[in-house]
Motif scaffolding. Structure first.
Motif, PDB file in Angstrom:
ATOM      1  N   PRO A 122       6.418  -3.582   4.380  1.00  0.00           N
ATOM      2  CA  PRO A 122       5.338  -2.797   3.760  1.00  0.00           C
ATOM      3  C   PRO A 122       3.956  -3.306   4.176  1.00  0.00           C
ATOM      4  O   PRO A 122       3.754  -4.509   4.340  1.00  0.00           O
ATOM      5  CB  PRO A 122       5.555  -2.986   2.260  1.00  0.00           C
ATOM      6  N   LEU A 123       3.024  -2.367   4.363  1.00  0.00           N
ATOM      7  CA  LEU A 123       1.642  -2.745   4.619  1.00  0.00           C
ATOM      8  C   LEU A 123       1.048  -3.271   3.322  1.00  0.00           C
ATOM      9  O   LEU A 123       1.271  -2.700   2.259  1.00  0.00           O
ATOM     10  CB  LEU A 123       0.831  -1.546   5.096  1.00  0.00           C
ATOM     11  N   LEU A 124       0.301  -4.353   3.412  1.00  0.00           N
ATOM     12  CA  LEU A 124      -0.246  -4.985   2.220  1.00  0.00           C
ATOM     13  C   LEU A 124      -1.761  -4.813   2.171  1.00  0.00           C
ATOM     14  O   LEU A 124      -2.430  -4.837   3.204  1.00  0.00           O
ATOM     15  CB  LEU A 124       0.088  -6.481   2.221  1.00  0.00           C
ATOM     16  N   ILE A 125      -2.269  -4.619   0.964  1.00  0.00           N
ATOM     17  CA  ILE A 125      -3.710  -4.595   0.758  1.00  0.00           C
ATOM     18  C   ILE A 125      -4.074  -5.765  -0.139  1.00  0.00           C
ATOM     19  O   ILE A 125      -3.274  -6.217  -0.951  1.00  0.00           O
ATOM     20  CB  ILE A 125      -4.200  -3.260   0.155  1.00  0.00           C
ATOM     21  N   ALA A 175       0.855  -1.188   0.000  1.00  0.00           N
ATOM     22  CA  ALA A 175       0.000   0.000   0.000  1.00  0.00           C
ATOM     23  C   ALA A 175       0.891   1.237   0.000  1.00  0.00           C
ATOM     24  O   ALA A 175       1.120   1.857   1.032  1.00  0.00           O
ATOM     25  CB  ALA A 175      -0.918  -0.003   1.215  1.00  0.00           C
ATOM     26  N   GLY A 176       1.421   1.587  -1.147  1.00  0.00           N
ATOM     27  CA  GLY A 176       2.290   2.761  -1.253  1.00  0.00           C
ATOM     28  C   GLY A 176       3.610   2.542  -0.538  1.00  0.00           C
ATOM     29  O   GLY A 176       4.182   1.465  -0.576  1.00  0.00           O
ATOM     30  N   LYS A 177       4.079   3.567   0.154  1.00  0.00           N
ATOM     31  CA  LYS A 177       5.348   3.482   0.868  1.00  0.00           C
ATOM     32  C   LYS A 177       5.146   3.276   2.368  1.00  0.00           C
ATOM     33  O   LYS A 177       6.084   3.377   3.139  1.00  0.00           O
ATOM     34  CB  LYS A 177       6.157   4.756   0.635  1.00  0.00           C
ATOM     35  N   THR A 178       3.925   2.968   2.780  1.00  0.00           N
ATOM     36  CA  THR A 178       3.601   2.798   4.181  1.00  0.00           C
ATOM     37  C   THR A 178       4.224   1.518   4.722  1.00  0.00           C
ATOM     38  O   THR A 178       4.158   0.467   4.098  1.00  0.00           O
ATOM     39  CB  THR A 178       2.069   2.721   4.358  1.00  0.00           C
TER      40      THR A 178
END
Length: 82
Positions: A68-71, A58-61
């Motif tokens: 990295p945070l995944l969606i 999810a972007g650079k979050t």
């Protein structure tokens, strides 16, 4: 022996994280392609063909562990060797 090395069959669920129980190192010796809803994706971290989803960053979050945070994106998933 002039036998070419054959690629192992792609599993139903696969993750690039080596700590995951769905990580298969032998598959990553070959170039893999993932197609979601008839569009090639190059940022897939994990996929499941039977359930019809992929996980992408999810972007650079980042989470608190620096990963990295995944969606989860849902749709028709196809995995193939390039």
């Amino acid at each position: 022996m002039t036998e070419a090395t054959s690629a192992p069959p792609l599993p139903d669920r696969l993750s690039i994280d080596p700590r995951s129980p769905h990580h298969v190192a032998a598959v990553f010796e070959h170039d893999i392609g993932i197609r979601l809803n008839d569009k090639d994706r190059f940022d897939v971290e994990e996929y499941c063909i039977s359930e019809g989803w992929v996980k992408v960053p999810a972007g650079k979050t980042l989470d608190r562990k620096g990963k990295p945070l995944l969606i989860k994106l849902k749709g028709k998933v196809e995995a193939f060797y390039r």
